[in-house]
Design an enzyme around this catalytic site. Structure first.
Site, PDB file in Angstrom:
ATOM      1  N   ARG A 170    -115.455 -45.145 -17.390  1.00  0.00           N
ATOM      2  CA  ARG A 170    -114.023 -45.508 -17.368  1.00  0.00           C
ATOM      3  C   ARG A 170    -113.183 -44.361 -16.791  1.00  0.00           C
ATOM      4  NH1 ARG A 170    -116.562 -48.878 -17.889  1.00  0.00           N
ATOM      5  NH2 ARG A 170    -116.759 -50.514 -19.446  1.00  0.00           N
ATOM      6  N   SER A 288    -110.798 -54.217 -24.362  1.00  0.00           N
ATOM      7  CA  SER A 288    -111.136 -53.133 -25.291  1.00  0.00           C
ATOM      8  C   SER A 288    -109.967 -52.160 -25.358  1.00  0.00           C
ATOM      9  CB  SER A 288    -112.369 -52.367 -24.803  1.00  0.00           C
ATOM     10  OG  SER A 288    -113.437 -53.261 -24.706  1.00  0.00           O
ATOM     11  N   GLU A 389    -107.940 -47.002 -24.183  1.00  0.00           N
ATOM     12  CA  GLU A 389    -108.408 -47.242 -22.812  1.00  0.00           C
ATOM     13  C   GLU A 389    -107.249 -47.661 -21.905  1.00  0.00           C
ATOM     14  OE1 GLU A 389    -112.106 -49.622 -22.166  1.00  0.00           O
ATOM     15  OE2 GLU A 389    -110.846 -50.653 -20.710  1.00  0.00           O
TER      16      GLU A 389
HETATM   17  C1  LIG Z   1    -109.409 -59.662 -21.767  1.00  0.00           C
HETATM   18  C2  LIG Z   1    -109.702 -58.375 -21.058  1.00  0.00           C
HETATM   19  C3  LIG Z   1    -111.018 -57.979 -20.854  1.00  0.00           C
HETATM   20  C4  LIG Z   1    -111.292 -56.778 -20.184  1.00  0.00           C
HETATM   21  N1  LIG Z   1    -112.594 -56.430 -19.994  1.00  0.00           N
HETATM   22  C5  LIG Z   1    -112.896 -55.283 -19.333  1.00  0.00           C
HETATM   23  C6  LIG Z   1    -114.255 -54.911 -19.099  1.00  0.00           C
HETATM   24  O1  LIG Z   1    -115.192 -55.621 -19.465  1.00  0.00           O
HETATM   25  N2  LIG Z   1    -114.503 -53.754 -18.457  1.00  0.00           N
HETATM   26  C7  LIG Z   1    -113.487 -52.945 -18.009  1.00  0.00           C
HETATM   27  O2  LIG Z   1    -113.781 -51.907 -17.411  1.00  0.00           O
HETATM   28  N3  LIG Z   1    -112.189 -53.279 -18.198  1.00  0.00           N
HETATM   29  C8  LIG Z   1    -111.875 -54.421 -18.855  1.00  0.00           C
HETATM   30  N4  LIG Z   1    -110.562 -54.756 -19.073  1.00  0.00           N
HETATM   31  C9  LIG Z   1    -109.498 -53.861 -18.623  1.00  0.00           C
HETATM   32  C10 LIG Z   1    -108.872 -54.246 -17.264  1.00  0.00           C
HETATM   33  O3  LIG Z   1    -109.197 -55.554 -16.917  1.00  0.00           O
HETATM   34  C11 LIG Z   1    -109.337 -53.316 -16.149  1.00  0.00           C
HETATM   35  O4  LIG Z   1    -109.009 -51.988 -16.447  1.00  0.00           O
HETATM   36  C12 LIG Z   1    -108.690 -53.671 -14.802  1.00  0.00           C
HETATM   37  O5  LIG Z   1    -109.306 -52.953 -13.772  1.00  0.00           O
HETATM   38  C13 LIG Z   1    -107.191 -53.422 -14.757  1.00  0.00           C
HETATM   39  O6  LIG Z   1    -106.714 -53.970 -13.575  1.00  0.00           O
HETATM   40  P1  LIG Z   1    -105.178 -54.311 -13.383  1.00  0.00           P
HETATM   41  O7  LIG Z   1    -104.999 -54.696 -11.969  1.00  0.00           O
HETATM   42  O8  LIG Z   1    -104.763 -55.308 -14.388  1.00  0.00           O
HETATM   43  O9  LIG Z   1    -104.539 -52.895 -13.669  1.00  0.00           O
HETATM   44  P2  LIG Z   1    -103.114 -52.594 -14.342  1.00  0.00           P
HETATM   45  O10 LIG Z   1    -103.214 -52.845 -15.804  1.00  0.00           O
HETATM   46  O11 LIG Z   1    -102.062 -53.290 -13.592  1.00  0.00           O
HETATM   47  O12 LIG Z   1    -103.000 -51.018 -14.099  1.00  0.00           O
HETATM   48  C14 LIG Z   1    -103.877 -50.115 -14.761  1.00  0.00           C
HETATM   49  C15 LIG Z   1    -103.725 -48.724 -14.114  1.00  0.00           C
HETATM   50  O13 LIG Z   1    -104.156 -48.802 -12.763  1.00  0.00           O
HETATM   51  C16 LIG Z   1    -103.102 -48.385 -11.903  1.00  0.00           C
HETATM   52  N5  LIG Z   1    -103.134 -49.189 -10.682  1.00  0.00           N
HETATM   53  C17 LIG Z   1    -102.999 -50.522 -10.540  1.00  0.00           C
HETATM   54  N6  LIG Z   1    -103.076 -50.863  -9.239  1.00  0.00           N
HETATM   55  C18 LIG Z   1    -103.242 -49.709  -8.548  1.00  0.00           C
HETATM   56  C19 LIG Z   1    -103.370 -49.377  -7.173  1.00  0.00           C
HETATM   57  N7  LIG Z   1    -103.322 -50.290  -6.218  1.00  0.00           N
HETATM   58  N8  LIG Z   1    -103.522 -48.070  -6.850  1.00  0.00           N
HETATM   59  C20 LIG Z   1    -103.552 -47.106  -7.780  1.00  0.00           C
HETATM   60  N9  LIG Z   1    -103.428 -47.361  -9.092  1.00  0.00           N
HETATM   61  C21 LIG Z   1    -103.281 -48.642  -9.469  1.00  0.00           C
HETATM   62  C22 LIG Z   1    -101.822 -48.600 -12.674  1.00  0.00           C
HETATM   63  O14 LIG Z   1    -100.790 -47.772 -12.182  1.00  0.00           O
HETATM   64  C23 LIG Z   1    -102.272 -48.223 -14.060  1.00  0.00           C
HETATM   65  O15 LIG Z   1    -102.279 -46.836 -14.195  1.00  0.00           O
HETATM   66  C24 LIG Z   1    -110.249 -55.954 -19.734  1.00  0.00           C
HETATM   67  C25 LIG Z   1    -108.915 -56.367 -19.950  1.00  0.00           C
HETATM   68  C26 LIG Z   1    -108.645 -57.558 -20.602  1.00  0.00           C
HETATM   69  C27 LIG Z   1    -107.223 -57.990 -20.803  1.00  0.00           C
END
Ligand SMILES: Cc1cc2nc3c(=O)[nH]c(=O)nc-3n(C[C@H](O)[C@H](O)[C@H](O)COP(=O)(O)OP(=O)(O)OC[C@H]3O[C@@H](n4cnc5c(N)ncnc54)[C@H](O)[C@@H]3O)c2cc1C
EC number: 1.3.1.98
Length: 398
Positions: A170, A288, A389
């Protein structure tokens, strides 16, 4: 470029967070860079958001700029799949705003192996490399070839090869640039990294089968860990296992005008079907909420004998021991469905101790209060402070 009023509650999976002063959705590469650069040059707080699935933002108004990349194109420059090291590798480029699961579906449909185990993870391609998403025996790091970014400090674009991305559990160089210490924001760039992802190029194997890399998945498929199966079958099984654990985002969120058009319609229909069995009150979370702690061997030795232990590497490169945050939470007395009070609108998921859920009308303060009770309880029981996380904005969860 679209700009309109919205709030973090509208655009995050946990559904909490205050109004946003300025929300921008650039539709071109230069538009993304200009929006980021404009906010930076004016020293405004800047949040580049993807699917909002890894963010917990305070209820107070966000007096800055939120940028959401509206580019979602996937391109396959070399579909002819040249042979590299005896394997047929296909390079696929996806723009940062592409929905992650749409991307997985695209690769499986194209007969490519490498990310099928990451099916159903919410969010975008851009954010996938920020925390190096992982699940069911796969991590995105293993398929990334390079990441095209905008460097906010040096004000230029860069192509970062995967080997320079600092990928860990992570973790990546991008995420690292946001923190001074665990859960402690570095003022300069937080809540987004120094490097804004513009697109990611993946190297995927030309193969309609993939390896089943995780026990629960193997059980769901009726095979052994290490067996090979159709990637489509692995994808379907992952979605089923995720639904059973409440680990899918609420597909209903895409009906919110602030989320409209950010996910492929055909994939939305699949997502809706996949989560039919998931109770509504488990659907609004960040997945998580705490990372699995990586401890020094001495700290790990102090844990109860039956605590899970896996070999891992500490941030300083020394050997460490990873334990399970879910185990610690459960054994500190916080079981599935735990709430601070019977009528509290924030609670642990009834399907997974690691997910903090908004049961309907929780505020960010309610979620943070629950998180602190769990952190304090685990620390009192085991001497381990759990680190969130998600990216926690405007709240202190150290
Ligand atoms: C139900 C559920 C299940 C999940 N399961 C998992 C899992 O199994 N494994 C896992 O690893 N994660 C999991 N996650 C966490 C999440 O899905 C991941 O971390 C995902 O990659 C976040 O993507 P996002 O686009 O929603 O990021 P956001 O929540 O929008 O942003 C997260 C971070 O990334 C940054 N960011 C976003 N876009 C960019 C970009 N283009 N450039 C630079 N920085 C950026 C943001 O500024 C912020 O700091 C889960 C979440 C949920 C809600």
């Amino acid at each position: 470029m679209l700009t309109h009023m919205t709030s973090f509650a509208d655009i995050t999976t946990i559904g909490v967070g205050g109004p946003i002063a300025r929300f921008i959705e650039p539709t071109s590469r230069v538009g993304v860079i200009e929006a980021v650069e404009d906010a930076d040059s004016k020293h405004l707080p800047l949040c580049v958001i993807g699917g909002g699935s890894n963010m917990l933002v305070a209820d107070a108004p966000f007096d800055g700029v939120v940028v959401r990349d509206a580019r979602r194109r996937i391109t396959v420059p070399d579909e002819a799949a040249p042979v590299e090291n005896g394997e047929r590798i296909v390079h696929v480029n996806a723009e940062a705003g592409c929905n992650w699961d749409d991307f997985v579906a695209f690769t499986v449909e194209l007969g490519l192996e490498g990310v099928e185990g990451l099916s159903g993870i919410p969010g975008t391609v851009g954010a996938s490399v920020v925390q190096n998403i992982g699940a069911y025996g796969q991590e995105v790091a293993t398929t990334v070839e390079s990441v095209e970014v905008w460097d906010r400090r040096d004000k230029k674009t860069l192509d970062i090869p995967a080997t320079d991305m600092g990928f860990g559990y992570r973790m990546s160089r991008l995420k690292e640039s946001m923190y001074a210490a665990p859960a402690t924001p570095a003022a300069e760039f937080f809540p987004s990294p120094r490097y804004i992802v513009l697109s990611v190029t993946f190297a995927l194997r030309h193969s309609a089968t993939g390896t089943v890399g995780y026990g629960q998945l193997a059980k769901a498929l009726g095979v052994e860990v290490g067996d090979r199966m159709a990637t489509k079958a692995i994808r379907d099984a992952v979605l089923k296992v995720r639904a059973a654990k409440g680990m899918l985002e609420d597909a209903g969120r895409y009906a919110n005008p602030a989320m409209a058009g950010t996910k492929r319609d055909d994939q939305l229909a699949i997502a809706r079907r996949a989560q039919e069995s998931m109770p509504d009150y488990n659907r609004h979370s960040c997945g998580s909420f705490f990372m699995n702690p990586i401890l020094t061997p001495e700290a790990a030795a102090a844990l109860p004998e039956d605590a899970p232990r896996f070999d891992a590497t500490l941030p300083n490169g020394e050997p460490g021991v990873k334990t399970s945050a879910a185990w610690l939470i459960d054994h500190a007395g916080f079981h599935k469905g735990y709430r601070i009070a019977d009528d509290a609108s924030a609670g642990l998921s009834t399907l997974h101790t690691l997910a903090l859920t908004n049961r309907g009308n929780a505020t960010a303060a309610d979620i943070a209060a629950l998180a602190r009770v769990v952190q304090d309880g685990v620390e009192a029981a085991f001497g381990v402070r759990l680190v969130p996380e998600p990216v926690v904005v405007g709240l202190d969860l150290r």
